[in-house]
Every structure is written in C-alpha cells, then in structure tokens.
Design an enzyme around this catalytic site. Structure first.
Site, PDB file in Angstrom:
ATOM      1  N   THR A  45       2.668   3.287 -14.861  1.00  8.02           N
ATOM      2  CA  THR A  45       1.978   4.531 -14.540  1.00  8.02           C
ATOM      3  C   THR A  45       2.237   5.493 -15.695  1.00  8.02           C
ATOM      4  O   THR A  45       2.871   5.135 -16.685  1.00  8.02           O
ATOM      5  CB  THR A  45       2.421   5.076 -13.162  1.00  8.02           C
ATOM      6  N   GLN A  75       6.378   5.848  -7.218  1.00  9.10           N
ATOM      7  CA  GLN A  75       6.320   4.601  -7.987  1.00  9.10           C
ATOM      8  C   GLN A  75       7.732   3.995  -8.104  1.00  9.10           C
ATOM      9  O   GLN A  75       8.538   4.176  -7.229  1.00  9.10           O
ATOM     10  CB  GLN A  75       5.683   4.815  -9.373  1.00  9.10           C
ATOM     11  N   GLY A 118       9.885   1.517  -0.164  1.00 16.22           N
ATOM     12  CA  GLY A 118      10.182   2.093   1.159  1.00 16.22           C
ATOM     13  C   GLY A 118      10.778   3.488   1.009  1.00 16.22           C
ATOM     14  O   GLY A 118      11.509   3.971   1.891  1.00 16.22           O
ATOM     15  N   LYS A 119      10.430   4.140  -0.099  1.00 19.59           N
ATOM     16  CA  LYS A 119      10.998   5.472  -0.401  1.00 19.59           C
ATOM     17  C   LYS A 119      10.689   6.469   0.717  1.00 19.59           C
ATOM     18  O   LYS A 119      11.566   7.220   1.150  1.00 19.59           O
ATOM     19  CB  LYS A 119      10.436   5.999  -1.737  1.00 19.59           C
ATOM     20  N   GLY A 130       1.760   6.043  -2.122  1.00 18.47           N
ATOM     21  CA  GLY A 130       1.476   5.932  -0.698  1.00 18.47           C
ATOM     22  C   GLY A 130       2.811   5.707  -0.034  1.00 18.47           C
ATOM     23  O   GLY A 130       3.387   4.635  -0.164  1.00 18.47           O
ATOM     24  N   HIS A 131       3.358   6.741   0.577  1.00 11.86           N
ATOM     25  CA  HIS A 131       4.692   6.649   1.176  1.00 11.86           C
ATOM     26  C   HIS A 131       4.541   6.595   2.700  1.00 11.86           C
ATOM     27  O   HIS A 131       4.060   7.547   3.310  1.00 11.86           O
ATOM     28  CB  HIS A 131       5.554   7.843   0.747  1.00 11.86           C
ATOM     29  N   SER A 163      17.866  -1.455   5.567  1.00 12.26           N
ATOM     30  CA  SER A 163      16.732  -1.217   6.448  1.00 12.26           C
ATOM     31  C   SER A 163      16.270  -2.543   7.029  1.00 12.26           C
ATOM     32  O   SER A 163      16.130  -3.533   6.308  1.00 12.26           O
ATOM     33  CB  SER A 163      15.619  -0.540   5.653  1.00 12.26           C
ATOM     34  N   ARG A 216      -0.336  -7.110  -2.121  1.00  9.04           N
ATOM     35  CA  ARG A 216       0.700  -6.977  -3.155  1.00  9.04           C
ATOM     36  C   ARG A 216       1.163  -8.364  -3.584  1.00  9.04           C
ATOM     37  O   ARG A 216       1.291  -9.267  -2.743  1.00  9.04           O
ATOM     38  CB  ARG A 216       1.887  -6.187  -2.604  1.00  9.04           C
ATOM     39  N   ASP A 268       6.627   0.994  -3.922  1.00  7.49           N
ATOM     40  CA  ASP A 268       6.508   0.532  -2.535  1.00  7.49           C
ATOM     41  C   ASP A 268       7.796  -0.060  -1.972  1.00  7.49           C
ATOM     42  O   ASP A 268       7.763  -0.953  -1.120  1.00  7.49           O
ATOM     43  CB  ASP A 268       5.369  -0.513  -2.410  1.00  7.49           C
TER      44      ASP A 268
HETATM   45  P1  GDP Z   1       7.009   3.622  -0.645  1.00  7.41           P
HETATM   46  O1  GDP Z   1       5.787   3.793  -1.479  1.00  7.41           O
HETATM   47  O2  GDP Z   1       8.219   3.296  -1.474  1.00  7.41           O
HETATM   48  O3  GDP Z   1       7.271   4.763   0.281  1.00  7.41           O
HETATM   49  O4  GDP Z   1       6.755   2.334   0.249  1.00  7.41           O
HETATM   50  P2  GDP Z   1       5.383   1.988   1.042  1.00  7.41           P
HETATM   51  O5  GDP Z   1       5.268   2.879   2.209  1.00  7.41           O
HETATM   52  O6  GDP Z   1       4.229   1.923   0.114  1.00  7.41           O
HETATM   53  O7  GDP Z   1       5.657   0.495   1.451  1.00  7.41           O
HETATM   54  C1  GDP Z   1       6.718   0.122   2.254  1.00  7.41           C
HETATM   55  C2  GDP Z   1       6.158  -0.592   3.497  1.00  7.41           C
HETATM   56  O8  GDP Z   1       7.191  -1.283   4.157  1.00  7.41           O
HETATM   57  C3  GDP Z   1       5.598   0.356   4.519  1.00  7.41           C
HETATM   58  O9  GDP Z   1       4.550  -0.271   5.205  1.00  7.41           O
HETATM   59  C4  GDP Z   1       6.780   0.604   5.457  1.00  7.41           C
HETATM   60  O10 GDP Z   1       6.370   0.955   6.770  1.00  7.41           O
HETATM   61  C5  GDP Z   1       7.410  -0.759   5.457  1.00  7.41           C
HETATM   62  N1  GDP Z   1       8.869  -0.798   5.614  1.00  7.41           N
HETATM   63  C6  GDP Z   1       9.797   0.077   5.158  1.00  7.41           C
HETATM   64  N2  GDP Z   1      11.039  -0.388   5.400  1.00  7.41           N
HETATM   65  C7  GDP Z   1      10.888  -1.575   6.014  1.00  7.41           C
HETATM   66  C8  GDP Z   1      11.816  -2.554   6.480  1.00  7.41           C
HETATM   67  O11 GDP Z   1      13.039  -2.443   6.378  1.00  7.41           O
HETATM   68  N3  GDP Z   1      11.279  -3.678   7.055  1.00  7.41           N
HETATM   69  C9  GDP Z   1       9.943  -3.862   7.178  1.00  7.41           C
HETATM   70  N4  GDP Z   1       9.515  -4.986   7.752  1.00  7.41           N
HETATM   71  N5  GDP Z   1       9.046  -2.953   6.727  1.00  7.41           N
HETATM   72  C10 GDP Z   1       9.522  -1.843   6.161  1.00  7.41           C
HETATM   73  P1  IMO Z   2       4.475   4.389  -4.526  1.00  9.77           P
HETATM   74  O1  IMO Z   2       4.997   5.786  -4.763  1.00  9.77           O
HETATM   75  C1  IMO Z   2       3.038   0.661  -6.267  1.00  9.77           C
HETATM   76  C2  IMO Z   2       0.718   1.000  -9.957  1.00  9.77           C
HETATM   77  C3  IMO Z   2      -0.756   0.638  -9.906  1.00  9.77           C
HETATM   78  C4  IMO Z   2      -0.952   0.128 -11.318  1.00  9.77           C
HETATM   79  C5  IMO Z   2      -0.077   1.063 -12.138  1.00  9.77           C
HETATM   80  C6  IMO Z   2      -0.806   2.234 -12.759  1.00  9.77           C
HETATM   81  O2  IMO Z   2       3.732   4.216  -3.262  1.00  9.77           O
HETATM   82  O3  IMO Z   2       5.576   3.402  -4.716  1.00  9.77           O
HETATM   83  P2  IMO Z   2      -1.832   4.488 -11.811  1.00  9.77           P
HETATM   84  O4  IMO Z   2      -2.872   4.717 -10.765  1.00  9.77           O
HETATM   85  O5  IMO Z   2      -0.528   5.134 -11.518  1.00  9.77           O
HETATM   86  O6  IMO Z   2      -2.321   4.797 -13.195  1.00  9.77           O
HETATM   87  O7  IMO Z   2      -1.597   2.890 -11.807  1.00  9.77           O
HETATM   88  O8  IMO Z   2       0.916   1.554 -11.255  1.00  9.77           O
HETATM   89  N1  IMO Z   2       1.129   2.023  -8.981  1.00  9.77           N
HETATM   90  C7  IMO Z   2       1.849   1.761  -7.888  1.00  9.77           C
HETATM   91  N2  IMO Z   2       2.295   0.580  -7.385  1.00  9.77           N
HETATM   92  N3  IMO Z   2       3.366   1.829  -5.668  1.00  9.77           N
HETATM   93  C8  IMO Z   2       2.955   3.006  -6.172  1.00  9.77           C
HETATM   94  O9  IMO Z   2       3.380   4.198  -5.690  1.00  9.77           O
HETATM   95  C9  IMO Z   2       2.125   3.012  -7.312  1.00  9.77           C
HETATM   96  N4  IMO Z   2       1.539   3.976  -8.044  1.00  9.77           N
HETATM   97  C10 IMO Z   2       0.940   3.358  -9.068  1.00  9.77           C
HETATM   98  O10 IMO Z   2      -0.995  -0.351  -8.937  1.00  9.77           O
HETATM   99  O11 IMO Z   2      -0.441  -1.173 -11.438  1.00  9.77           O
HETATM  100 MG    MG Z   3       3.852   3.038  -1.628  1.00  7.02          MG
END
Ligand code: GDP
Ligand code: IMO
Ligand code: MG
Length: 422
Positions: free
Chosen positions: A236, A221, A15-16, A40-41, A408, A302, A13
């Site tokens: 994971t 991840q 911000g990929k 969840g991207h 960012s 989180r 998470d």
């Molecule tokens: P990912 O799994 O690495 O793609 O990241 P997620 O989408 O799960 O989580 C990142 C969260 O932070 C999302 O809700 C984005 O919209 C938000 N986000 C990304 N970059 C920034 C930033 O620079 N500032 C803020 N406030 N939010 C951001």
């Molecule tokens: P993105 O790509 C954050 C965590 C789960 C759990 C562990 C194992 O959005 O960054 P799993 O379902 O993979 O067997 O769970 O890994 N986890 C993540 N945490 N971002 C993710 O993906 C994750 N994918 C799995 O919360 O702790």
């Molecule tokens: Mg995510």
C-alpha cells in the site's frame, strides 16, 4: 502517559479491528494513523457484525473519543456511507469522532486514477482495493494534495485545479470514465464530513497525553504491505509500521509505549505479490472456508498459507513489538499437523533474514508441529488450552522471542483469552 500502538504484522486482515475493540475499555482515545477506506476492520459482538473502514475501532465503546489522524486519507463519499450505517445501527458519532484537518482527501478522480494505473499495469497490477489510496498519497508526497482543512476556505477553486490536473492524466492514459455520479456522491459526503469536529489532531493528542489520558493508535493494513518494508511494489502507499504512528498522529518517537503486534496463526494475502508460504491445495481451501477468508469490503477470496516466522521476525524487528497477539487459533483446530516456516532456502543457502526480494528460487523451510484437534471456540481461559496448543504457543514464543499476550479463538469480542494478566 505514552501512546500504545496496535498494528498488523502480516499482509493485513489479522483481526486488528476486533482487538482494538477488546482493548478500548482500557483507553480514553483511539486514533487511526494511516491508510483509509482500503481497510476493512471487522468487529463482532452481541450477535452483530460491523465493518469499519476509516473510523477507528473504538467507536462502539461508550464515550471513548476516536480520532482520524493526519496520516489517514479520507473519501467523503465512503465516509458518509460508513457514518450512515453506524447511525442506522443506533450509534451516535458526532460528539466522539474527531477528524484531523491535515488528513488528505481522496478525490473522486483519485479513484479513477487508481483504476487507470491498474489497467495500464496489465498483468503486473497490484490488485489494489480501488479506493484511490495510491494516487492520493502520491499527490500528498508530490505536494499537490488537498486536505480536510482545505474544505474550510476557498475549496471550489482548489478542487477544480486538482480535478483538471487529474483529467489530463486520465486522458494520457486513455481511460474512459463517468465523473458525474462520483462527484455528486463525493460532495454529499463532504457535507456529512463538515458536521464533524475538524481539529488540529496533533495538538489534541499531545495535550491529552500530557494530561495522562490513555491513547491507543490503531494501524491499518500490515507490515508486509508497508511502503518501505513490505513486498514492494506490491504494497500500500503508507507507512503501516509503528513509526507511522509518529508521523500519522504527531507523536514523538520517545512517546511510544507498548507496541502490540497482531498476527494470524496462519497467513493470508489479498491482491497480487509474493507470498512465500502460499498454498494452492485443499489445505488452503480448508483455511479459507473455516477462517471465512474473504475481503471484509471487497469480498475477494484471500490467498492462504502457513505461518511465516521469517516475515514475522522481520515485522517484529521493524516495529519494536513488545506484546504479541495471536488470532484465529480456532481455524487451526482441524489440522492433524501444523506447518511453521522457520527459515527460507534461497538456492542452496538457508536464510533467516527477510530478503530484498522474494524470488523464484526461494522456498520455505517448514517444521511440523502436532495439531490439537479440539474445538477452541468456547474456551474462556488458558487453563482450557489443549497440551498441543500450549506446545505450539511455547514454540512460537521461543522462535519470536516475545510473549503472546492475547489469543483469539473466534470472531466475537468474547472469544478472546488474555494471558500474562493483560
Ligand atoms: P482487520 O482488517 O485486521 O481488522 O481484520 P479483518 O476484519 O479484515 O479480518 C479478520 C476476520 O477474521 C474478520 O472476519 C473477523 O471477524 C474474523 N476474526 C477475528 N478474530 C478471529 C478469530 O480468532 N477466529 C476466527 N475464526 N475469526 C476471527
Ligand atoms: P486492513 O486494514 C489486506 C492490499 C490490497 C493490495 C495492496 C494495495 O483491513 O488489514 P491499496 O488499495 O492500499 O493501494 O492496495 O494492499 N490491502 C489490504 N490487504 N487488508 C487491508 O487492510 C488492505 N489494504 C490494502 O489488497 O494488495
Ligand atoms: Mg481487514
């Protein structure tokens, strides 16, 4: 042309999704190499927010080709949901999304097994996303898995054999379930999957590489969730590190180019497992509220804490990171001072290397840096950065020995500041 990789350096998470979308115009092909719908991207642009799980984050940019690589695991039911929601928002996919025949299928019983294993673990549960990730990769490694390419020949028989084996395990675990609805959705999903080009993606990727096409491999991840190098067993089940791009797409190691390592200006983690800099006070709540730190898919809050340079240095080493990207700088706008963990104290000894295990007698050693107390969300160039923020960046760059190329300052595509003529 070498393949660039973008991956998370923390616990996911980071911000990929946002940054892959931002970088996509410079590439021809975006390819996911591991993970599945546990990811969840999130992407935001033109006032809209999208969350991708299995589909690469290059899907919103014109005619770019997106590839789901062999290292990914796919749940057809969830894939169909994802496709439907993208189509509903006016995005056509079938021409631009290719799926590897070697990607493994998450069967409905894998999801049940995930829940059953978590239940059996009780307090020691991993806190998985419940998407069947662990059991699917277990079957892959155990040589019992079903692959996307299997759909094309004699699938019913292979499917029934796998399901029966899973039913036996579920019986042993005394796990109660209703498979009918899950199966119905799964087979509807399979029909959707069949409409896409199912390809030998390793050939596709390598041919395009030879033709000089620019390819970006998108990780899911983060490094601290990697099956080998993460905080095992709270990880994971795939290799989230740069080496995973080689096995997950069929790219030779000497064909990897720039490795983009992405991190937040602080740390978060979902699910169980050690988190050395975790906070339990008001500061954690402030980070969670300002950073909207709730799972993109599950909505789970989180866990939040200060940035951890011991873990980051470790991640940079394992991945061979060449360019850093710092996310969510704006979330730190409100703090008078910002803490940075520079080493760990284990018993009486100060350690700089990430240890085998995070134990009770480990505590983070912090230094405090003055905050900037300025709203960064509208900034468009680094010329606008407050002095204290520049000092913070320089400090991190010196500690991590790599330049931070992108900063960012908000969730929107536009809230991205390129440095070093990126
Ligand atoms: P990912 O799994 O690495 O793609 O990241 P997620 O989408 O799960 O989580 C990142 C969260 O932070 C999302 O809700 C984005 O919209 C938000 N986000 C990304 N970059 C920034 C930033 O620079 N500032 C803020 N406030 N939010 C951001
Ligand atoms: P993105 O790509 C954050 C965590 C789960 C759990 C562990 C194992 O959005 O960054 P799993 O379902 O993979 O067997 O769970 O890994 N986890 C993540 N945490 N971002 C993710 O993906 C994750 N994918 C799995 O919360 O702790
Ligand atoms: Mg995510």
């Amino acid at each position: 042309m070498k393949v660039d990789v973008l991956l998370g350096l923390q616990w996911g998470d980071e911000g990929k999704g946002k940054i892959v979308d931002v970088l996509t115009p410079a590439y021809d092909i975006i390819a996911r190499f591991q993970g599945g719908p546990n990811a969840g991207h999130t992407l935001e642009f033109k006032g809209q927010k999208y969350v991708l799980r299995s589909i690469p984050s290059g899907i919103f940019q014109g005619d770019k080709i997106n590839v789901i690589g062999n290292g990914v695991v796919i749940d057809p039911a969830l894939f169909k949901e994802e496709v439907k929601s993208l189509q509903a928002s006016g995005h056509t996919l079938t021409e631009r999304l290719l799926i590897s025949k070697k990607a493994h299928l998450i069967l409905p019983t894998h999801r049940l097994l995930d829940a059953a294993y978590e239940q059996a673990k009780g307090n020691a549960k991993i806190g998985t996303t419940g998407k069947g990730i662990g059991p699917t990769y277990t079957d892959k490694i155990g040589r019992n898995g079903l692959r996307v390419g299997d759909i094309l020949h004699n699938f019913e028989e292979k499917y029934q054999r796998a399901i029966n084996r899973h039913k036996e395990i579920l019986k042993q675990l005394k796990f109660e379930y209703d498979l009918d609805t899950l199966e119905k959705e799964w087979f509807e999903g399979l029909e959707c999957l069949k409409q896409f080009q199912l390809v030998d993606s390793e050939h596709f990727v390598n041919k395009n590489m030879l033709e000089g096409k620019k390819i970006l491999a998108e990780g899911a991840q983060g490094t601290m969730l990697d099956i080998d190098f993460g905080s095992y067993p709270f990880v994971t089940s795939s290799n989230t590190v740069s080496a995973g791009a080689c096995t997950g797409l069929g790219i030779a190691p000497n064909k990897l180019g720039t490795v983009y390592g992405i991190f937040k200006a602080y740390c978060t983690r979902v699910g169980s497992g050690p988190f050395p800099t975790e906070l339990f006070d008001d500061t954690a709540d402030e980070m969670r509220n300002k950073g909207v730190e709730y799972g993109s898919v599950t909505g789970r809050p989180r866990r939040c804490g200060w940035i951890d340079l011991v873990a980051l240095r470790y991640a940079i080493m394992i991945n061979g990171v060449s360019k850093l990207i710092m996310m969510k700088s704006d979330v730190m706008d409100m703090f008078e001072t910002i803490k940075v963990c520079v080493s760990y104290k284990i018993g009486e000894t100060e350690e700089n290397d990430f240890p085998f295990e995070i134990t009770e007698n480990l505590s983070p050693v912090y230094i405090e840096i003055p905050g900037w107390k300025t709203d960064m969300t509208k900034m468009q160039s680094e010329d606008e950065f407050p002095e204290e923020f520049n000092a913070y960046l320089s400090f991190l760059e010196a500690e991590l020995a790599i330049d931070i190329h992108i900063v960012s300052v908000g969730p929107d595509r536009k809230q991205t500041i390129m440095r070093y003529n990126e």
